[in-house]
Motif scaffolding. Structure first.
Motif, PDB file in Angstrom:
ATOM      1  N   GLU A  73       0.829  -1.212   0.000  1.00  0.00           N
ATOM      2  CA  GLU A  73       0.000   0.000   0.000  1.00  0.00           C
ATOM      3  C   GLU A  73       0.860   1.258   0.000  1.00  0.00           C
ATOM      4  N   GLY A  74       1.931   1.251   0.783  1.00  0.00           N
ATOM      5  CA  GLY A  74       2.812   2.412   0.815  1.00  0.00           C
ATOM      6  C   GLY A  74       3.484   2.667  -0.517  1.00  0.00           C
ATOM      7  N   ALA A  75       3.991   1.604  -1.146  1.00  0.00           N
ATOM      8  CA  ALA A  75       4.671   1.750  -2.436  1.00  0.00           C
ATOM      9  C   ALA A  75       3.687   2.162  -3.527  1.00  0.00           C
ATOM     10  N   ALA A  76       2.507   1.550  -3.542  1.00  0.00           N
ATOM     11  CA  ALA A  76       1.492   1.897  -4.546  1.00  0.00           C
ATOM     12  C   ALA A  76       1.022   3.332  -4.348  1.00  0.00           C
ATOM     13  N   GLY A  77       0.872   3.748  -3.093  1.00  0.00           N
ATOM     14  CA  GLY A  77       0.461   5.110  -2.801  1.00  0.00           C
ATOM     15  C   GLY A  77       1.477   6.147  -3.261  1.00  0.00           C
ATOM     16  N   ALA A  78       2.738   5.719  -3.383  1.00  0.00           N
ATOM     17  CA  ALA A  78       3.800   6.605  -3.881  1.00  0.00           C
ATOM     18  C   ALA A  78       3.958   6.486  -5.399  1.00  0.00           C
ATOM     19  N   GLY A  79       3.028   5.776  -6.037  1.00  0.00           N
ATOM     20  CA  GLY A  79       3.017   5.725  -7.498  1.00  0.00           C
ATOM     21  C   GLY A  79       3.713   4.554  -8.138  1.00  0.00           C
ATOM     22  N   ALA A  80       4.124   3.560  -7.364  1.00  0.00           N
ATOM     23  CA  ALA A  80       4.810   2.394  -7.941  1.00  0.00           C
ATOM     24  C   ALA A  80       3.812   1.343  -8.420  1.00  0.00           C
ATOM     25  N   THR A  81       4.249   0.569  -9.386  1.00  0.00           N
ATOM     26  CA  THR A  81       3.569  -0.671  -9.730  1.00  0.00           C
ATOM     27  C   THR A  81       4.129  -1.724  -8.780  1.00  0.00           C
ATOM     28  N   VAL A  82       3.267  -2.449  -8.090  1.00  0.00           N
ATOM     29  CA  VAL A  82       3.737  -3.345  -7.032  1.00  0.00           C
ATOM     30  C   VAL A  82       3.237  -4.769  -7.265  1.00  0.00           C
ATOM     31  N   HIS A  83       4.148  -5.726  -7.066  1.00  0.00           N
ATOM     32  CA  HIS A  83       3.812  -7.144  -7.147  1.00  0.00           C
ATOM     33  C   HIS A  83       4.060  -7.790  -5.790  1.00  0.00           C
ATOM     34  N   LEU A  84       3.069  -8.503  -5.263  1.00  0.00           N
ATOM     35  CA  LEU A  84       3.234  -9.317  -4.050  1.00  0.00           C
ATOM     36  C   LEU A  84       3.533 -10.742  -4.489  1.00  0.00           C
ATOM     37  N   ILE A  85       4.641 -11.291  -4.012  1.00  0.00           N
ATOM     38  CA  ILE A  85       5.066 -12.625  -4.423  1.00  0.00           C
ATOM     39  C   ILE A  85       5.324 -13.477  -3.188  1.00  0.00           C
ATOM     40  N   LYS A  86       4.544 -14.534  -3.033  1.00  0.00           N
ATOM     41  CA  LYS A  86       4.748 -15.475  -1.931  1.00  0.00           C
ATOM     42  C   LYS A  86       5.863 -16.437  -2.341  1.00  0.00           C
ATOM     43  N   VAL A  87       6.971 -16.391  -1.624  1.00  0.00           N
ATOM     44  CA  VAL A  87       8.146 -17.142  -2.065  1.00  0.00           C
ATOM     45  C   VAL A  87       7.967 -18.654  -1.966  1.00  0.00           C
ATOM     46  N   ASP A  88       7.026 -19.108  -1.152  1.00  0.00           N
ATOM     47  CA  ASP A  88       6.797 -20.548  -1.053  1.00  0.00           C
ATOM     48  C   ASP A  88       5.848 -21.053  -2.140  1.00  0.00           C
ATOM     49  N   GLU A  89       5.361 -20.141  -2.983  1.00  0.00           N
ATOM     50  CA  GLU A  89       4.487 -20.516  -4.092  1.00  0.00           C
ATOM     51  C   GLU A  89       4.994 -19.940  -5.417  1.00  0.00           C
ATOM     52  N   ILE A  90       6.242 -19.504  -5.460  1.00  0.00           N
ATOM     53  CA  ILE A  90       6.770 -18.768  -6.602  1.00  0.00           C
ATOM     54  C   ILE A  90       6.817 -19.643  -7.857  1.00  0.00           C
ATOM     55  N   ASP A  91       6.474 -19.033  -8.998  1.00  0.00           N
ATOM     56  CA  ASP A  91       6.553 -19.741 -10.280  1.00  0.00           C
ATOM     57  C   ASP A  91       7.449 -18.935 -11.226  1.00  0.00           C
ATOM     58  N   GLY A  97       7.386   1.094   2.395  1.00  0.00           N
ATOM     59  CA  GLY A  97       6.966   0.963   1.000  1.00  0.00           C
ATOM     60  C   GLY A  97       7.081   2.272   0.241  1.00  0.00           C
ATOM     61  N   ARG A  98       6.633   3.361   0.861  1.00  0.00           N
ATOM     62  CA  ARG A  98       6.749   4.678   0.229  1.00  0.00           C
ATOM     63  C   ARG A  98       8.209   5.041  -0.014  1.00  0.00           C
ATOM     64  N   ARG A  99       9.036   4.794   0.993  1.00  0.00           N
ATOM     65  CA  ARG A  99      10.466   5.144   0.882  1.00  0.00           C
ATOM     66  C   ARG A  99      11.131   4.368  -0.244  1.00  0.00           C
ATOM     67  N   VAL A 100      10.823   3.102  -0.361  1.00  0.00           N
ATOM     68  CA  VAL A 100      11.409   2.290  -1.433  1.00  0.00           C
ATOM     69  C   VAL A 100      10.954   2.809  -2.796  1.00  0.00           C
ATOM     70  N   ALA A 101       9.661   3.083  -2.935  1.00  0.00           N
ATOM     71  CA  ALA A 101       9.144   3.571  -4.214  1.00  0.00           C
ATOM     72  C   ALA A 101       9.757   4.922  -4.569  1.00  0.00           C
ATOM     73  N   GLU A 102       9.865   5.820  -3.612  1.00  0.00           N
ATOM     74  CA  GLU A 102      10.437   7.143  -3.876  1.00  0.00           C
ATOM     75  C   GLU A 102      11.924   7.043  -4.214  1.00  0.00           C
ATOM     76  N   THR A 103      12.643   6.163  -3.525  1.00  0.00           N
ATOM     77  CA  THR A 103      14.064   5.962  -3.821  1.00  0.00           C
ATOM     78  C   THR A 103      14.234   5.355  -5.206  1.00  0.00           C
ATOM     79  N   ALA A 104      13.358   4.412  -5.556  1.00  0.00           N
ATOM     80  CA  ALA A 104      13.427   3.811  -6.890  1.00  0.00           C
ATOM     81  C   ALA A 104      13.183   4.861  -7.969  1.00  0.00           C
ATOM     82  N   ARG A 105      12.236   5.749  -7.743  1.00  0.00           N
ATOM     83  CA  ARG A 105      11.978   6.812  -8.718  1.00  0.00           C
ATOM     84  C   ARG A 105      13.216   7.693  -8.891  1.00  0.00           C
ATOM     85  N   THR A 106      13.893   8.012  -7.796  1.00  0.00           N
ATOM     86  CA  THR A 106      15.115   8.814  -7.863  1.00  0.00           C
ATOM     87  C   THR A 106      16.201   8.080  -8.643  1.00  0.00           C
TER      88      THR A 106
END
Length: 195
Positions: A26-44, A177-186
């Motif tokens: 929610e934090g990353a999406a709220g900062a404008g990122a496209t976000v994927h949730l990936i459960k590592v025990d079900e990863i394909d 989440g917001r911090r990661v998205a904002e840092t990625a944008r930078t």
């Protein structure tokens, strides 16, 4: 402006860590990122490709017996295929963990995530918050109430389900989440300017 892509690669044994993963999303999406949730025990394979195409990967796991869960450790081992090809080099990384105790050795889990990121040549994004709840004027409702710097840390009583995840810890995860998205944008803008 390019939209940053953030993937959250996590394991949740009993649902508590999934609540934190959703807050990071929610934090990353709220900062404008496209976000994927990936459960590592079900990863394909398609989800591995999502990770490869991400600007940032946020690692998450409960802390069990002083480290990340067995399922997350298996995922970490499986990332060696990416290590051989430098597929994640220069991506951003961050992390979060939940345990039943206030400390619960979550720092060790966050350090494990940071080491995993370093082995891949990734850049670690810390929480960027001063500690909360460390004075007579503070309270358990402060952001970063547990006083972690390396990543987002959450504590849930061992006799409560996912609904018991502390609201301040959820808000702290949203901040991450917001911090990661904002840092990625930078980073994306910087790479474009340097090209």
């Amino acid at each position: 402006m390019t939209t940053p892509v953030v993937s959250i690669a996590y394991h949740s044994g009993y649902g508590h860590t999934a609540v934190i993963a959703e807050a990071v999303r929610e934090g990353a999406a709220g900062a404008g990122a496209t976000v994927h949730l990936i459960k590592v025990d079900e990863i394909d394979e398609a989800q591995w490709e999502l990770l490869d195409g991400s600007d940032a990967i946020v690692f998450g796991s409960p802390t069990y017996m002083g480290t990340a869960s067995g399922a997350f450790h298996q995922f970490a081992q499986d990332t060696s295929q990416r290590w051989f090809t430098d597929a994640w080099k220069d991506k951003l990384a961050a992390g979060f963990s939940n345990s039943g105790s206030k400390s619960g050795d979550k720092l060790h889990t966050l350090q494990f995530f940071a080491t995993l990121a370093a082995q891949h040549g990734m850049h670690w994004v810390n929480l960027g918050l001063k500690p909360g709840w460390n004075s007579t004027e503070g309270s358990e409702h402060d952001l970063n109430r547990l006083g972690f710097f390396s990543g987002a840390a959450a504590q849930t009583n061992s006799d409560e389900g996912p609904e018991g995840v502390h609201k301040a810890d959820i808000a702290t995860a949203e901040h991450l989440g917001r911090r990661v998205a904002e840092t990625a944008r930078t980073f994306i803008a910087g790479r474009a300017a340097a090209a």
